[in-house]
Every structure is written in C-alpha cells, then in structure tokens.
Design a protein around this motif. Structure first.
Motif, PDB file in Angstrom:
ATOM      1  N   ARG A  41      -9.765  12.561  -4.899  1.00  8.52           N
ATOM      2  CA  ARG A  41      -8.435  11.939  -4.894  1.00  8.52           C
ATOM      3  C   ARG A  41      -8.459  10.709  -5.780  1.00  8.52           C
ATOM      4  O   ARG A  41      -9.369   9.864  -5.693  1.00  8.52           O
TER       5      ARG A  41
ATOM      6  N   ASN B 178      -4.533  -5.175  -7.986  1.00  8.58           N
ATOM      7  CA  ASN B 178      -4.973  -3.935  -7.358  1.00  8.58           C
ATOM      8  C   ASN B 178      -6.442  -4.027  -6.988  1.00  8.58           C
ATOM      9  O   ASN B 178      -7.234  -4.584  -7.755  1.00  8.58           O
TER      10      ASN B 178
ATOM     11  N   MET C  63      -8.779  -2.005  -7.249  1.00  6.80           N
ATOM     12  CA  MET C  63      -9.682  -1.360  -8.202  1.00  6.80           C
ATOM     13  C   MET C  63      -9.929  -2.224  -9.438  1.00  6.80           C
ATOM     14  O   MET C  63     -10.894  -2.019 -10.164  1.00  6.80           O
TER      15      MET C  63
ATOM     16  N   GLN D  94      -5.730   4.782 -11.764  1.00  8.66           N
ATOM     17  CA  GLN D  94      -6.440   5.829 -12.503  1.00  8.66           C
ATOM     18  C   GLN D  94      -5.468   6.876 -13.034  1.00  8.66           C
ATOM     19  O   GLN D  94      -5.581   7.310 -14.187  1.00  8.66           O
TER      20      GLN D  94
ATOM     21  N   HIS E 295      -6.572   7.205  -7.402  1.00  8.49           N
ATOM     22  CA  HIS E 295      -5.637   6.150  -7.039  1.00  8.49           C
ATOM     23  C   HIS E 295      -4.654   5.903  -8.181  1.00  8.49           C
ATOM     24  O   HIS E 295      -4.879   6.313  -9.321  1.00  8.49           O
ATOM     25  N   GLU E 296      -3.561   5.210  -7.866  1.00 11.61           N
ATOM     26  CA  GLU E 296      -2.478   5.043  -8.829  1.00 11.61           C
ATOM     27  C   GLU E 296      -2.923   4.476 -10.180  1.00 11.61           C
ATOM     28  O   GLU E 296      -2.503   4.993 -11.226  1.00 11.61           O
TER      29      GLU E 296
ATOM     30  N   TYR F 146      -2.298  -4.033 -12.484  1.00 10.94           N
ATOM     31  CA  TYR F 146      -3.428  -3.161 -12.150  1.00 10.94           C
ATOM     32  C   TYR F 146      -4.779  -3.842 -12.369  1.00 10.94           C
ATOM     33  O   TYR F 146      -5.762  -3.482 -11.732  1.00 10.94           O
TER      34      TYR F 146
ATOM     35  N   GLY G  40       0.812  -1.210   0.000  1.00 10.88           N
ATOM     36  CA  GLY G  40       0.000   0.000   0.000  1.00 10.88           C
ATOM     37  C   GLY G  40       0.844   1.257   0.000  1.00 10.88           C
ATOM     38  O   GLY G  40       2.047   1.222  -0.279  1.00 10.88           O
ATOM     39  N   PRO G  41       0.244   2.418   0.334  1.00  8.53           N
ATOM     40  CA  PRO G  41       0.965   3.691   0.286  1.00  8.53           C
ATOM     41  C   PRO G  41       2.013   3.810   1.385  1.00  8.53           C
ATOM     42  O   PRO G  41       2.078   2.996   2.303  1.00  8.53           O
TER      43      PRO G  41
END
Length: 255
Positions: free
Chosen positions: A213, A155, A157, A218, A215-216, A151, A27-28
């Motif tokens: 915000r 991920n 998403m 996107q 996410h990576e 991705y 994660g971040p």
C-alpha cells in the motif's frame, strides 16, 4: 476605501491559509473536514467582505457559466478516468476505485484551493502586478511550491516531490490561473481541478510489483511525474494562454 480592501484581502488570505491544511493533517477518512473548511471559509469571507463576498471568492458566475462548468467537470472526470490507467501502468501502480464519500470530499478540497490560489491570491497580487502572464507564472510557482512544502515538511514521510511532478503542478497552476484571469471566476478552474482530483486522489494505491500500500505523497509523485501527465499539463498551459489572449475585455482590460 482601497486600503481597507487591501487589508481585508490580506486578512482573508491569512485566514484561509490557516484553515486549508487541517483536513490533510487529520489523516485519512477526512472527507467531512473539507466540507467544514469550505463552510468556515465562506463564513470568514462573508464577515470580511459583506454582500460582495461571492465576487472576492470567485463564485459570482453567470447561470450559463455554472452549467458549462458542471458539464466541463463531468467531461474532465470521464477523460481522467480513461487516461489515468495508462499512467498507472507506466508508473507500476494498481488502484482501487474510490468511494463516493471520499470523492465528495475532494470536490470541496478543490473548491477550497481554487478560492485560495485563484480568487484570493490573484485578487491580491493583481493590485500590484499589472501583467497577467507574470501573475500566472508567479502564482503557478507558488502553487507547486506549496505542494512541495506540504509533502516535504508536514507529512510524516517527508517525501520531496520530483521535478517532473512539480512541473505538472506548475503547468496545471498556469492553466487554472489563466482560466480565472480570462473569466474572473473559479467555475472553470474548479471544473478542471475537481474533475481531475476526484478520479484519483481518493483511490487506494498499491505497488504493482510488491502489492504494498502506497501513501499519498508516493502516489502523488508517481502519477504526476508520469511523462504522459507532464506533457498533458504543459499542453493545457499553452492552450490556456491562447484562451487568455482571446478574451481581452475580461483579462487585460481589468488589470
């Protein structure tokens, strides 16, 4: 001896492939994880290849090339910082400046990917495929496919990257593959990869219209799918073949 080297290369690919996803899965705020993975990769390669591990990792650079690579990294980072706001505006994005800790992590992220995709993978396949263009195109396809799978499936998403962003990844992969094939080290391909990544990947992105915000995955799709970025990546790929053709002693002769 040759079969032993083949086995060592195969094991190295598997070990590094298993190590590389961990920082992303954590994660971040994971810049430290990229550095730990780099240390683990170096340790594994030292065990597998002994004193020659730097050559197998693509890190056996002449001193002049180290200096040139560092200058190239700085130039690419500055150029990316100037170019990216145009792509952000076209994609409807707002971005906050990344902090130095996150940028440091992405220096190592680029290094890890270059060791794997350039030094180890090209070093493995060049034993069986004697054509530099075939290797370059084939591994550029794998480079783009790896990002698509990352991705799409690992991920939360489950975002499928667009064809435009995949084209950018493919062309960038061709350029970095050809830099490795021309010089047989990852110094210049790392400079291109890291100089680009440190400017935008650690930044926080928001939709310009909704202020939401993003996410990576996107952000990845919007930035790399920009027509400006696709065109730039294609131009780099073409120029890299010109360079490869002008260095026959370090490319074709060793195939």
């Amino acid at each position: 001896m040759q079969w032993q080297q083949g086995w060592a290369r195969s094991i190295a690919l598997l070990v590094v492939a298993a190590l590389m996803p961990w920082p992303l899965l954590l994660g971040p705020d994971n810049c430290w994880a990229f550095i730990l993975v780099t240390a683990a990769i170096v340790g594994a390669l030292r065990l597998l290849f002994g004193p020659q591990w730097k050559s197998y990792a693509g890190l056996n650079l002449p001193a002049t090339h180290v200096l040139i690579a560092l200058v190239a990294f700085a130039v690419i980072a500055i150029g990316s910082k100037m170019l990216l706001p145009i792509a952000y505006e076209a994609a409807g994005l707002k971005a906050n400046a990344p902090n130095i800790e996150e940028q440091t992590g992405f220096l190592f992220q680029a290094l890890n990917e270059e060791i794997f995709f350039r030094a180890l993978m090209i070093g493995f396949f060049i034993q069986y495929v004697r054509s530099a263009p075939v290797i370059s195109f084939g591994l550029a396809f794998l480079f783009a496919a790896a990002h698509f799978l990352l991705y799409r499936f690992s991920n939360p998403m489950h975002l499928a990257l667009s064809m435009a962003s995949l084209a950018t990844l493919f062309f960038a992969g061709v350029a970095m593959n050809n830099l490795y094939l021309a010089f047989r080290h990852i110094g210049f391909s790392w400079a291109l990869h890291a100089g680009w990544n440190v400017v935008w990947l650690p930044a926080a992105f928001y939709d310009a219209a909704t202020n939401e915000r993003l996410h990576e995955p996107q952000v990845f799709d919007r930035v790399l799918g920009s027509p400006t970025i696709v065109t730039m990546a294609c131009a780099m790929a073409v120029l890299s073949f010109v360079l490869l053709g002008r260095r026959p002693l370090t490319s074709a002769a060793n195939l």
